[in-house]
Enzyme design. Structure first.
Site, PDB file in Angstrom:
ATOM      1  N   LYS A  84       0.847  -1.202   0.000  1.00 37.48           N
ATOM      2  CA  LYS A  84       0.000   0.000   0.000  1.00 37.48           C
ATOM      3  C   LYS A  84       0.877   1.245   0.000  1.00 37.48           C
ATOM      4  CE  LYS A  84      -3.991   1.980   2.445  1.00 37.48           C
ATOM      5  NZ  LYS A  84      -4.860   1.875   3.643  1.00 37.48           N
ATOM      6  N   SER A 159      -9.823   2.155   2.435  1.00 38.46           N
ATOM      7  CA  SER A 159      -8.907   2.864   1.570  1.00 38.46           C
ATOM      8  C   SER A 159      -7.946   1.946   0.800  1.00 38.46           C
ATOM      9  CB  SER A 159      -8.090   3.863   2.384  1.00 38.46           C
ATOM     10  OG  SER A 159      -7.246   3.195   3.306  1.00 38.46           O
ATOM     11  N   SER A 183     -10.022  -0.172   6.593  1.00 40.89           N
ATOM     12  CA  SER A 183      -9.363  -0.062   5.286  1.00 40.89           C
ATOM     13  C   SER A 183      -8.659  -1.319   4.801  1.00 40.89           C
ATOM     14  CB  SER A 183      -8.362   1.097   5.298  1.00 40.89           C
ATOM     15  OG  SER A 183      -9.057   2.316   5.316  1.00 40.89           O
TER      16      SER A 183
END
Lengths: 505, 98
Positions: A84, A159, A183
């Site tokens: 990420k 996210s 997320s």
């Protein structure tokens, strides 16, 4: 040889150990897959082809040398991973999905990255995310939306939508996410994959671009429970560089994922996380999964957590308050974007112009909300009161864990929604995280495991498990039990039902 | 009456050092009004005698030994700077013209 990108991380590790495949071959297969499908999925913001292949070659060389010396390599050595874009990796562009950090190359590795490298895990590239992890769809990314591999017209969750989409598109067998309000778990649910939020403090925040420091938790994403556990073990554990790191041994997650025996385990179904606002297909798959666990010997009871209904409002005071403070560092002075530095404007004006140009709408909304919640005259009514509600939510958990070992709920009230559906309705967007937020506020471990497809839209549903602080092993126990029982019904894990993506190259 | 006015949003944006356009203010103010109504629900909880939780872990004063360790070189530290001069961050002037 069959397609290397369809293998689990554990299978790939086995292929390398037995000499049937090299890390370079495996890494190249995933890079080829990214080249073929990422035009449609857009899971990656940056693909580090050269770095990944160099890392893979180093692992292969090490393995050759180890054969002579008898040295043991880490269990996941040579397995590729998607990272990420909120975690720093030295020399590799890191943006947190924001224009304000476009082109920034961190001068240091986050602890998670250090541990991945030490374990020989090959980092393929950086994945898309909502800007500064603020969002539930990746639509708040400054670099475009990621598409859900199950239905490209839908969001992959957020996210960490890029990380979950990457593994469900077979672009990587493993990914790292970060979970502040859901997320990791919500994108896991939306993409038919496993997403685990470890106990807060169980994984290091050093080098994680902070959203809300009292909530942020890095964790593993994978297509199987065992793969998630192997990755969990590789990144978890005490870090002196993080003042909120827990100095205790990592829970025995891999063992739990291999054993998966829920006989006698006491499971509490949270009464408040269901009913109105929950999609019927989500509730149907959730209740079937609970039935299945009962058949496997678990003792299931209903449990009430009366303050959970206030978790969402409390979270949207605590998070923006912390975020408004954390994001103050983006002042256009030391790194990132600078706008309006014309020799006339003052530093303060340059800061304001830069933040106007560099931040997206959701980031501005939350910074302003946090500034409001912390301002004198409102502090007690908002931030202060939210902190008290946080205590009450933690007490709800503590009371529930007197009766049961784990709590369960659907991971999300609905399945993945269409791109554009909720982008201009912040409150509808926030409600995605209804089930996942309580565990962030209390800091306990939680995970989403695939439990089927909703009848009405054929999209994946996530089964949410919440375990006490530092009992992350219990998550894997439940996940593994569910996974093997469901795989027996389906003839494979849920991901095998995903539609084939069109290959564009 | 809205829970937050357009003027208040403009004021908060200034405090947060975000220059907002009129269009953005028109868009943001009603959204923030809705959000503040939502988060205001926390006031429904009777919690006068409840201690606040700022953090999931009850940690205080985490210390480490005070030892010299290698740190970033000046080149590394300045590598992301929007502007640098003489091994320092170059910043716009601090004082406004009077």
């Amino acid at each position: 040889m069959s397609d290397l990108t369809r293998k689990t991380a554990a299978e790939l590790a086995e292929l390398m150990t037995s000499g049937q495949a090299s890390s370079v071959e495996i890494t190249q297969a995933h890079l080829d897959r990214i080249a073929a499908v990422d035009g449609a999925v857009h899971a990656f913001l940056h693909v580090d082809t050269e770095g990944a292949l160099a890392q893979a070659k180093a692992v292969d060389d090490k393995r050759t040398a180890a054969k002579k010396s008898g040295e043991q390599l880490s269990p996941l050595a040579g397995v590729p991973l998607a990272l990420k874009d909120v975690l720093t990796q030295e020399g590799v562009p890191t943006t947190a999905g924001s224009k304000i950090l476009e082109g920034w190359k961190p001068p240091y590795d986050s602890t998670v990255v250090k541990r991945l490298k030490a374990a020989g895990i090959v980092i393929l590239g950086k994945t898309n995310m909502d800007e500064f992890a603020m969002g539930s769809s990746t639509e708040n990314s400054a670099y475009g939306t990621t598409h859900n591999p199950w239905d490209l017209a839908r969001i992959p969750g957020g996210s960490g939508g890029g990380s979950s989409a990457a593994i469900s598109a077979y672009e990587a067998p493993l990914a790292i996410g970060t979970d502040t309000g859901g997320s990791i778990r919500q994108p896991g649910a939306f993409t038919g994959t496993v997403g685990v939020k470890p106990t807060y403090g169980g994984t290091s925040r050093y080098g994680l671009i902070a959203l809300a420091s009292s909530l942020d938790t890095p964790g593993p994403c994978a297509r199987t429970t065992l793969d998630a556990a192997l990755l969990h073990e590789a990144i978890a554990g005490y870090d002196p560089m993080d003042s909120t790191s827990i100095n205790q041994p990592v829970p025995a997650v891999v063992e739990a994922a291999r054993n998966g025996d829920v006989a006698g385990l006491r499971i509490g179904v949270v009464k408040e996380l269901g009913g109105e606002g929950y999609q019927s297909g989500v509730e149907a798959r959730f209740h079937e999964a609970v039935e299945l666990l009962t058949k496997l010997g678990a003792e299931v009871v209903e449990v009430s957590c009366p303050h959970f209904e206030y978790a969402l409002p409390a979270y949207y005071l605590i998070l923006p308050s912390e975020a408004s403070s954390n994001l103050a560092k983006f002042d256009a002075m030391r790194y990132g974007l600078r706008v309006g530095d014309d020799g006339t404007n003052s530093a303060e004006t340059v800061t304001s112009l830069t933040r106007e140009a560099g931040f997206g709408a959701e980031v501005k909304r939350r910074i302003i909300l946090g500034t409001h919640a912390l301002s004198s005259g409102y502090y007690d009514a908002y931030y202060g009161q939210a902190q008290k509600v946080r205590t009450l939510i933690a007490r709800d958990f503590a009371k529930a864990y007197e009766q049961v070992d784990v709590l369960v709920s659907p991971a999300t009230p609905t399945t993945a929604f269409a791109i554009g559906d909720r982008i201009d309705d912040p409150i509808a967007m926030y409600k995605n995280d209804l089930c996942t937020i309580p565990s962030n506020l209390a800091g306990n471990a939680a995970a989403s495991f695939p439990c089927g497809l909703a009848d009405e839209d054929g999209l994946p549903v996530g089964f949410h498990v919440m375990a006490p602080v530092m009992r992350d092993d219990l998550l894997y126990k439940v996940g593994a039990a569910l996974e093997s029982a469901l795989a027996e019904q389906w003839g494979g894990v849920l991901m095998t039902k995903a539609p084939e993506l069109e290959v564009t190259r | 009456m809205p829970s937050i006015t357009r003027e208040e949003v403009a004021h908060l944006a200034r405090l947060a050092r975000i220059e907002l356009s009129d269009d953005e203010l028109d868009h943001l103010a009603p959204q923030l009004d809705q959000i503040i109504t939502l988060v205001g629900q926390v006031s429904q909880v009777a919690a006068d005698d409840i201690p606040p939780t700022s953090h999931a872990l009850p940690l205080t004063n985490v210390m480490r030994p005070d030892e010299n360790v290698p740190c970033l070189t000046p080149e590394q530290a300045l590598s992301g700077a929007p502007a640098a001069e003489e091994q320092r961050f170059r910043v716009p002037r601090i004082l406004e013209e009077d």
